[in-house]
Design a protein around this motif. Sequence first.
Motif, PDB file in Angstrom:
ATOM      1  N   VAL A   1       0.845  -1.195   0.000  1.00 49.41           N
ATOM      2  CA  VAL A   1       0.000   0.000   0.000  1.00 49.41           C
ATOM      3  C   VAL A   1       0.880   1.246   0.000  1.00 49.41           C
ATOM      4  CG1 VAL A   1      -1.727   1.325   1.282  1.00 49.41           C
ATOM      5  CG2 VAL A   1      -1.870  -1.176   1.214  1.00 49.41           C
ATOM      6  N   TYR A   2       0.589   2.166  -0.912  1.00 53.36           N
ATOM      7  CA  TYR A   2       1.263   3.464  -0.952  1.00 53.36           C
ATOM      8  C   TYR A   2       0.257   4.568  -0.671  1.00 53.36           C
ATOM      9  CZ  TYR A   2       5.340   1.404  -3.328  1.00 53.36           C
ATOM     10  OH  TYR A   2       6.451   0.674  -3.650  1.00 53.36           O
ATOM     11  N   LEU A   3       0.602   5.452   0.271  1.00 59.38           N
ATOM     12  CA  LEU A   3      -0.153   6.678   0.502  1.00 59.38           C
ATOM     13  C   LEU A   3       0.675   7.841  -0.039  1.00 59.38           C
ATOM     14  CD1 LEU A   3      -1.597   6.353   4.137  1.00 59.38           C
ATOM     15  CD2 LEU A   3      -2.863   6.225   1.992  1.00 59.38           C
ATOM     16  N   GLU A   4       0.126   8.556  -0.987  1.00 65.30           N
ATOM     17  CA  GLU A   4       0.809   9.709  -1.562  1.00 65.30           C
ATOM     18  C   GLU A   4       0.948  10.831  -0.539  1.00 65.30           C
ATOM     19  OE1 GLU A   4      -0.174  12.163  -5.545  1.00 65.30           O
ATOM     20  OE2 GLU A   4      -1.614  12.393  -3.931  1.00 65.30           O
ATOM     21  N   GLY A   5       2.050  11.545  -0.564  1.00 65.57           N
ATOM     22  CA  GLY A   5       2.219  12.700   0.303  1.00 65.57           C
ATOM     23  C   GLY A   5       1.356  13.863  -0.163  1.00 65.57           C
ATOM     24  N   ARG A   6       0.634  14.478   0.762  1.00 69.12           N
ATOM     25  CA  ARG A   6      -0.219  15.624   0.453  1.00 69.12           C
ATOM     26  C   ARG A   6      -0.136  16.637   1.592  1.00 69.12           C
ATOM     27  NH1 ARG A   6      -5.794  12.504  -1.461  1.00 69.12           N
ATOM     28  NH2 ARG A   6      -4.839  11.228  -3.120  1.00 69.12           N
ATOM     29  N   LEU A   8      -8.473   2.112  -0.875  1.00 66.28           N
ATOM     30  CA  LEU A   8      -7.384   1.162  -1.090  1.00 66.28           C
ATOM     31  C   LEU A   8      -7.793  -0.241  -0.646  1.00 66.28           C
ATOM     32  CD1 LEU A   8      -4.433   3.400   0.142  1.00 66.28           C
ATOM     33  CD2 LEU A   8      -4.871   2.681  -2.212  1.00 66.28           C
ATOM     34  N   ARG A   9      -8.534  -0.335   0.454  1.00 70.39           N
ATOM     35  CA  ARG A   9      -8.985  -1.639   0.933  1.00 70.39           C
ATOM     36  C   ARG A   9      -9.913  -2.289  -0.097  1.00 70.39           C
ATOM     37  NH1 ARG A   9      -9.561  -4.034   6.497  1.00 70.39           N
ATOM     38  NH2 ARG A   9     -10.630  -5.997   6.025  1.00 70.39           N
ATOM     39  N   GLU A  10     -10.774  -1.486  -0.681  1.00 65.99           N
ATOM     40  CA  GLU A  10     -11.686  -2.025  -1.688  1.00 65.99           C
ATOM     41  C   GLU A  10     -10.918  -2.568  -2.889  1.00 65.99           C
ATOM     42  OE1 GLU A  10     -14.319   1.185  -2.525  1.00 65.99           O
ATOM     43  OE2 GLU A  10     -15.473   0.946  -0.663  1.00 65.99           O
ATOM     44  N   ARG A  11      -9.823  -1.910  -3.267  1.00 65.10           N
ATOM     45  CA  ARG A  11      -9.000  -2.403  -4.382  1.00 65.10           C
ATOM     46  C   ARG A  11      -8.374  -3.743  -4.031  1.00 65.10           C
ATOM     47  NH1 ARG A  11      -5.231   2.735  -6.087  1.00 65.10           N
ATOM     48  NH2 ARG A  11      -6.775   4.358  -5.637  1.00 65.10           N
ATOM     49  N   LEU A  12      -7.839  -3.834  -2.819  1.00 62.63           N
ATOM     50  CA  LEU A  12      -7.193  -5.080  -2.405  1.00 62.63           C
ATOM     51  C   LEU A  12      -8.209  -6.221  -2.340  1.00 62.63           C
ATOM     52  CD1 LEU A  12      -4.887  -3.672   0.420  1.00 62.63           C
ATOM     53  CD2 LEU A  12      -4.132  -4.638  -1.762  1.00 62.63           C
ATOM     54  N   GLU A  13      -9.367  -5.956  -1.784  1.00 62.87           N
ATOM     55  CA  GLU A  13     -10.390  -7.002  -1.682  1.00 62.87           C
ATOM     56  C   GLU A  13     -10.865  -7.433  -3.059  1.00 62.87           C
ATOM     57  OE1 GLU A  13     -12.219  -5.799   2.707  1.00 62.87           O
ATOM     58  OE2 GLU A  13     -13.168  -5.049   0.876  1.00 62.87           O
ATOM     59  N   ASP A  38       4.149  13.357   4.458  1.00 58.00           N
ATOM     60  CA  ASP A  38       5.312  12.611   4.002  1.00 58.00           C
ATOM     61  C   ASP A  38       4.975  11.478   3.041  1.00 58.00           C
ATOM     62  OD1 ASP A  38       7.048  14.137   5.494  1.00 58.00           O
ATOM     63  OD2 ASP A  38       6.945  12.842   7.237  1.00 58.00           O
ATOM     64  N   GLY A  39       3.792  10.935   3.146  1.00 62.00           N
ATOM     65  CA  GLY A  39       3.495   9.728   2.386  1.00 62.00           C
ATOM     66  C   GLY A  39       4.013   8.506   3.121  1.00 62.00           C
ATOM     67  N   ARG A  40       3.590   7.333   2.673  1.00 58.78           N
ATOM     68  CA  ARG A  40       3.907   6.127   3.423  1.00 58.78           C
ATOM     69  C   ARG A  40       3.780   4.907   2.536  1.00 58.78           C
ATOM     70  NH1 ARG A  40       0.727   5.034   9.018  1.00 58.78           N
ATOM     71  NH2 ARG A  40       1.964   3.317   9.864  1.00 58.78           N
ATOM     72  N   VAL A  41       4.619   3.894   2.799  1.00 62.36           N
ATOM     73  CA  VAL A  41       4.484   2.601   2.134  1.00 62.36           C
ATOM     74  C   VAL A  41       4.405   1.534   3.218  1.00 62.36           C
ATOM     75  CG1 VAL A  41       7.000   2.400   1.854  1.00 62.36           C
ATOM     76  CG2 VAL A  41       5.475   0.946   0.500  1.00 62.36           C
ATOM     77  N   VAL A  42       3.430   0.636   3.071  1.00 60.30           N
ATOM     78  CA  VAL A  42       3.224  -0.450   4.020  1.00 60.30           C
ATOM     79  C   VAL A  42       3.118  -1.752   3.241  1.00 60.30           C
ATOM     80  CG1 VAL A  42       1.664  -1.459   5.740  1.00 60.30           C
ATOM     81  CG2 VAL A  42       2.061   1.012   5.710  1.00 60.30           C
ATOM     82  N   VAL A  43       3.861  -2.771   3.679  1.00 58.00           N
ATOM     83  CA  VAL A  43       3.764  -4.109   3.092  1.00 58.00           C
ATOM     84  C   VAL A  43       3.325  -5.054   4.200  1.00 58.00           C
ATOM     85  CG1 VAL A  43       4.977  -6.005   1.950  1.00 58.00           C
ATOM     86  CG2 VAL A  43       5.558  -3.633   1.391  1.00 58.00           C
ATOM     87  N   LEU A  61       3.770  14.741  -6.459  1.00 61.48           N
ATOM     88  CA  LEU A  61       2.377  15.034  -6.153  1.00 61.48           C
ATOM     89  C   LEU A  61       1.521  14.795  -7.395  1.00 61.48           C
ATOM     90  CD1 LEU A  61       0.482  16.112  -3.971  1.00 61.48           C
ATOM     91  CD2 LEU A  61       0.847  18.397  -4.893  1.00 61.48           C
ATOM     92  N   GLY A  62       0.432  14.069  -7.206  1.00 63.97           N
ATOM     93  CA  GLY A  62      -0.444  13.775  -8.336  1.00 63.97           C
ATOM     94  C   GLY A  62      -0.342  12.335  -8.799  1.00 63.97           C
ATOM     95  N   THR A  63       0.663  11.595  -8.301  1.00 58.86           N
ATOM     96  CA  THR A  63       0.799  10.192  -8.688  1.00 58.86           C
ATOM     97  C   THR A  63      -0.351   9.370  -8.133  1.00 58.86           C
ATOM     98  OG1 THR A  63       3.193  10.394  -8.746  1.00 58.86           O
ATOM     99  CG2 THR A  63       2.311   8.167  -8.590  1.00 58.86           C
ATOM    100  N   GLY A  64      -0.802   9.706  -6.945  1.00 57.88           N
ATOM    101  CA  GLY A  64      -1.959   9.041  -6.361  1.00 57.88           C
ATOM    102  C   GLY A  64      -1.592   7.889  -5.449  1.00 57.88           C
ATOM    103  N   ASP A  65      -2.580   7.473  -4.636  1.00 57.66           N
ATOM    104  CA  ASP A  65      -2.412   6.301  -3.779  1.00 57.66           C
ATOM    105  C   ASP A  65      -2.435   5.044  -4.642  1.00 57.66           C
ATOM    106  OD1 ASP A  65      -2.523   8.094  -1.670  1.00 57.66           O
ATOM    107  OD2 ASP A  65      -4.661   7.765  -1.316  1.00 57.66           O
ATOM    108  N   ALA A  66      -1.891   3.951  -4.097  1.00 56.93           N
ATOM    109  CA  ALA A  66      -1.867   2.694  -4.856  1.00 56.93           C
ATOM    110  C   ALA A  66      -1.917   1.522  -3.892  1.00 56.93           C
ATOM    111  CB  ALA A  66      -0.617   2.615  -5.725  1.00 56.93           C
ATOM    112  N   ALA A  67      -2.467   0.398  -4.368  1.00 56.07           N
ATOM    113  CA  ALA A  67      -2.524  -0.829  -3.578  1.00 56.07           C
ATOM    114  C   ALA A  67      -2.340  -2.018  -4.513  1.00 56.07           C
ATOM    115  CB  ALA A  67      -3.853  -0.931  -2.839  1.00 56.07           C
ATOM    116  N   TYR A  68      -1.551  -2.995  -4.071  1.00 59.12           N
ATOM    117  CA  TYR A  68      -1.247  -4.171  -4.892  1.00 59.12           C
ATOM    118  C   TYR A  68      -1.366  -5.434  -4.039  1.00 59.12           C
ATOM    119  CZ  TYR A  68       1.145  -0.450  -7.498  1.00 59.12           C
ATOM    120  OH  TYR A  68       1.451   0.719  -8.136  1.00 59.12           O
TER     121      TYR A  68
END
Length: 349
Positions: free
Chosen positions: A19-24, A41-46, A73-78, A95-102
Amino acid sequence: MDLASLRPVYEHDGPFATVYLEGRAPGEDAAQQVRLRWRALRERLEADGADARAVDAAEEAIRTGTPGADQADGRVVVAHPEAGVVLDERWDAALGTGDAAYWGHLPELGAYGREAARAVRALVVLADQEGAQVRQEVVAEQHTPQVRAEEDVAGGAQEGVHKPREGGLSHRVIHHRAENAVSRNAQDVADHVARTAESFHPRVVILAGEVRARAAVRDALPASLHVPVAETSRGGAGAGASDEALDDEVLRIAAHESTSDAEHRVEQLRSGLAHDRAAEGGRAVAAAAEMGAVDTLLLEDGAAAAREAFLLRHCADSSATLAVAPAGTGLKDGVGALLRFPLEQSTPG
């Protein structure tokens, strides 16, 4: 970036949730915004069939963070279904890349690795005539420099460092003693910088503070340091000095060093390709990674690399480093590698 630092992540067999949280820019409703972003993001993962245990572990990590800091700062969690959270770090893309989940067999750490590879370790020395404040900083794009350690170094000179204004023989003696005191204090600071560099391994030493003091420290640094030294007149160690101005200058110098290093890596790649000490393209680099032949993995900035997650995993196993080539370099499949040994030497017959 030393990819061996990612080995604890790869100790577990997949799959993983990344999971990536974009810095804003954080607002007054930062906590609510993080909750809403996480829900999406949870909905994407599910939807991708993620194991609920991994998703819950990632959610727990994000909910227990500091909302304002996470936004800024933004954040990455595995997260792993059985091991829980195996990586939780600051991260930020443009900025503008957006949050992401894989959700996948391997964690998607390309974005995190690219930012870490562009980060610069800097020793920042705020000098005055009696000593210095020495900071160990890690400077990443779009972040305020992160101070890992900070020490005040007092010079050992017993004499005063201030010169008299009047003339006369006695004043010339005091003047000479003051000069010697500044030099002695500068030598003590330089010795401390050299010792710190042996363990911290900075990419650059940045001298700030009083003009006379930082010049004395520069002259006292040993030739064995083998680290670029930059000076700045912005900021300082005294009361009222602008930390913001110094941070801006540290960011500027670090960006220059990062760009210079990236260009040097590309030169090494081009030279290595001519002498069988480099590889380019997804297939060739993957073969080298499986053999443990990769010394430095090169990913092109702004270009998706073929089999990126696979390459990061195998290069972490062999303690390779990761570097980022400038955008527009034109690496085949967005990836190259500097090799420890020519590939044909590893093939029998």
